[in-house]
Write a protein that holds these residues in place. Structure first.
Motif, mmCIF file in Angstrom:
data_model
loop_
_atom_site.group_PDB
_atom_site.id
_atom_site.type_symbol
_atom_site.label_atom_id
_atom_site.label_comp_id
_atom_site.label_asym_id
_atom_site.label_seq_id
_atom_site.Cartn_x
_atom_site.Cartn_y
_atom_site.Cartn_z
ATOM 1 N N UNK A 77 12.650 0.411 16.034
ATOM 2 C CA UNK A 77 11.552 -0.050 16.877
ATOM 3 C C UNK A 77 10.506 -0.786 16.037
ATOM 4 N N UNK A 78 10.019 -1.909 16.570
ATOM 5 C CA UNK A 78 8.995 -2.663 15.867
ATOM 6 C C UNK A 78 7.687 -1.888 15.849
ATOM 7 N N UNK A 79 7.044 -1.833 14.685
ATOM 8 C CA UNK A 79 5.768 -1.154 14.532
ATOM 9 C C UNK A 79 4.631 -2.158 14.651
ATOM 10 N N UNK A 80 3.588 -1.764 15.382
ATOM 11 C CA UNK A 80 2.405 -2.603 15.536
ATOM 12 C C UNK A 80 1.314 -2.110 14.594
ATOM 13 N N UNK A 81 0.731 -3.046 13.831
ATOM 14 C CA UNK A 81 -0.267 -2.690 12.828
ATOM 15 C C UNK A 81 -1.603 -3.364 13.095
ATOM 16 N N UNK A 82 -2.659 -2.720 12.591
ATOM 17 C CA UNK A 82 -3.971 -3.346 12.476
ATOM 18 C C UNK A 82 -4.394 -3.247 11.021
ATOM 19 N N UNK A 83 -4.891 -4.344 10.474
ATOM 20 C CA UNK A 83 -5.343 -4.385 9.083
ATOM 21 C C UNK A 83 -6.863 -4.500 9.059
ATOM 22 N N UNK A 84 -7.512 -3.585 8.330
ATOM 23 C CA UNK A 84 -8.977 -3.596 8.216
ATOM 24 C C UNK A 84 -9.358 -3.718 6.746
ATOM 25 N N UNK A 85 -9.948 -4.847 6.389
ATOM 26 C CA UNK A 85 -10.336 -5.120 4.985
ATOM 27 C C UNK A 85 -11.418 -6.185 5.010
ATOM 28 N N UNK A 86 -12.557 -5.914 4.378
ATOM 29 C CA UNK A 86 -13.669 -6.863 4.467
ATOM 30 C C UNK A 86 -13.556 -8.019 3.491
ATOM 31 N N UNK A 87 -12.787 -7.838 2.404
ATOM 32 C CA UNK A 87 -12.605 -8.930 1.442
ATOM 33 C C UNK A 87 -11.564 -9.905 1.987
ATOM 34 N N UNK A 88 -11.988 -11.136 2.209
ATOM 35 C CA UNK A 88 -11.112 -12.121 2.849
ATOM 36 C C UNK A 88 -9.825 -12.348 2.068
ATOM 37 N N UNK A 89 -9.934 -12.508 0.751
ATOM 38 C CA UNK A 89 -8.741 -12.783 -0.047
ATOM 39 C C UNK A 89 -7.770 -11.608 -0.024
ATOM 40 N N UNK A 90 -8.307 -10.388 -0.147
ATOM 41 C CA UNK A 90 -7.446 -9.203 -0.099
ATOM 42 C C UNK A 90 -6.803 -9.075 1.275
ATOM 43 N N UNK A 91 -7.607 -9.305 2.316
ATOM 44 C CA UNK A 91 -7.079 -9.196 3.680
ATOM 45 C C UNK A 91 -5.938 -10.186 3.912
ATOM 46 N N UNK A 92 -6.137 -11.422 3.482
ATOM 47 C CA UNK A 92 -5.098 -12.424 3.667
ATOM 48 C C UNK A 92 -3.854 -12.082 2.851
ATOM 49 N N UNK A 93 -4.066 -11.519 1.664
ATOM 50 C CA UNK A 93 -2.931 -11.115 0.855
ATOM 51 C C UNK A 93 -2.135 -10.000 1.508
ATOM 52 N N UNK A 94 -2.833 -9.010 2.062
ATOM 53 C CA UNK A 94 -2.159 -7.907 2.758
ATOM 54 C C UNK A 94 -1.402 -8.422 3.972
ATOM 55 N N UNK A 95 -2.025 -9.314 4.716
ATOM 56 C CA UNK A 95 -1.371 -9.874 5.907
ATOM 57 C C UNK A 95 -0.105 -10.633 5.532
ATOM 58 N N UNK A 96 -0.159 -11.366 4.432
ATOM 59 C CA UNK A 96 1.028 -12.120 4.002
ATOM 60 C C UNK A 96 2.152 -11.168 3.590
ATOM 61 N N UNK A 97 1.790 -10.093 2.887
ATOM 62 C CA UNK A 97 2.807 -9.126 2.477
ATOM 63 C C UNK A 97 3.411 -8.405 3.676
ATOM 64 N N UNK A 98 2.567 -8.032 4.628
ATOM 65 C CA UNK A 98 3.063 -7.355 5.830
ATOM 66 C C UNK A 98 4.016 -8.266 6.598
ATOM 67 N N UNK A 99 3.706 -9.564 6.605
ATOM 68 C CA UNK A 99 4.552 -10.511 7.329
ATOM 69 C C UNK A 99 5.972 -10.541 6.771
ATOM 70 N N UNK A 100 6.133 -10.118 5.513
ATOM 71 C CA UNK A 100 7.455 -10.110 4.913
ATOM 72 C C UNK A 100 8.209 -8.803 5.091
ATOM 73 N N UNK A 101 7.622 -7.854 5.785
ATOM 74 C CA UNK A 101 8.266 -6.557 6.011
ATOM 75 C C UNK A 101 8.967 -6.579 7.363
ATOM 76 N N UNK A 102 10.231 -6.307 7.354
ATOM 77 C CA UNK A 102 11.012 -6.340 8.585
ATOM 78 C C UNK A 102 10.599 -5.198 9.517
ATOM 79 N N UNK A 103 10.482 -5.517 10.800
ATOM 80 C CA UNK A 103 10.241 -4.491 11.805
ATOM 81 C C UNK A 103 8.788 -4.126 12.028
ATOM 82 N N UNK A 104 7.867 -4.936 11.486
ATOM 83 C CA UNK A 104 6.445 -4.681 11.723
ATOM 84 C C UNK A 104 5.762 -5.992 12.131
#
Length: 234
Positions: free
Chosen positions: A2-29
């Motif tokens: 089952x696909x997992x739905x996530x919310x990412x909370x991070x105030x540092x823009x660069x860190x947030x974008x980095x986390x989002x990019x990494x999550x995008x590469x994880x299958x099923x989320x």
């Protein structure tokens, strides 16, 4: 799966974008929303009902412990929600604060390891399934650096029980502990039961006693006495 739905909370823009990019590469989320403020995180969870929140410890408005407070608040408002805290801090006090109301569905991962995709993905899936996750390096560094004193609240543990608890803190299984200490697996189980009893950790399906005992060991403290029948909530 089952696909997992996530919310990412991070105030540092660069860190947030980095986390989002990494999550995008994880299958099923998939990421339903990202935010940079405590209040935005609370609203996003209400709006999207995610499976997992990935959050920094500190964010606006106070830049103190908003991620931890949100995780504990969700215990009541969204009891099935998994929360993975990303931190740069090798501090057992933060881990203890995250787990003090229960270990179910809670994780603590160092930001330095977010780019280790398998570890990151494993932590996400673990908390989504209701498990608990503590970064191996948090355990390792604190075990190596921690100094015990004669008045430690853990002084009630025997020398062998401290050895077993130290092995637990490295993430070792009972069979691995048995092999390391040259004892039987049954002996390790008996020592573990004694440790839990001496630390006041009652049997409870919502509390992973092994994880909580390790966190208390790392923090150098024991829990407040629990009422009869075990803890009142997870």
């Amino acid at each position: 799966m089952r696909e997992l739905t996530l919310i990412v909370a991070e105030d540092n823009l660069l860190v947030r974008e980095g986390v989002l990019r990494l999550v995008a590469g994880i299958e099923g989320v998939r990421v339903a929303a990202s935010c940079s403020h405590y209040d935005e995180l609370l609203a996003a969870v209400d709006n999207y009902a995610p499976d997992v929140v990935i959050t920094d410890i500190r964010m606006p408005p106070g830049h103190r412990d908003e991620g931890i407070r949100a995780a504990n608040r969700f215990r009541t408002s969204h009891p099935d929600l998994g929360v993975l805290v990303l931190s740069q801090f090798l501090d057992a006090a933060y881990v203890l604060a995250l787990l003090e109301e229960g270990t179910r569905g809670r994780g603590y991962l160092l930001k330095d390891h977010v780019d280790e995709v398998d570890r990151f993905a494993g932590a996400i899936r673990t908390v989504a399934a209701g498990g608990s996750f503590i970064d191996d390096d948090v355990v390792d560094v604190l075990v190596r650096s921690r100094t015990r004193t004669v008045d430690s609240p853990l002084a009630s543990l025997s020398a062998r029980e401290l050895e077993v608890l130290t092995e637990m803190a490295t993430g070792a299984t009972n069979s691995a502990i048995a092999e390391s200490l040259f004892v039987s697996a049954h002996s390790v189980e008996k020592h573990a039961s004694a440790i839990f009893a001496k630390l006041g950790l009652a049997e409870d399906v919502e509390v992973n006693r092994r994880v909580k005992a390790v966190v208390m060991f790392l923090a150098g403290r024991t829990p407040e006495p629990e009422p009869a029948g075990g803890p009142g909530g997870s």
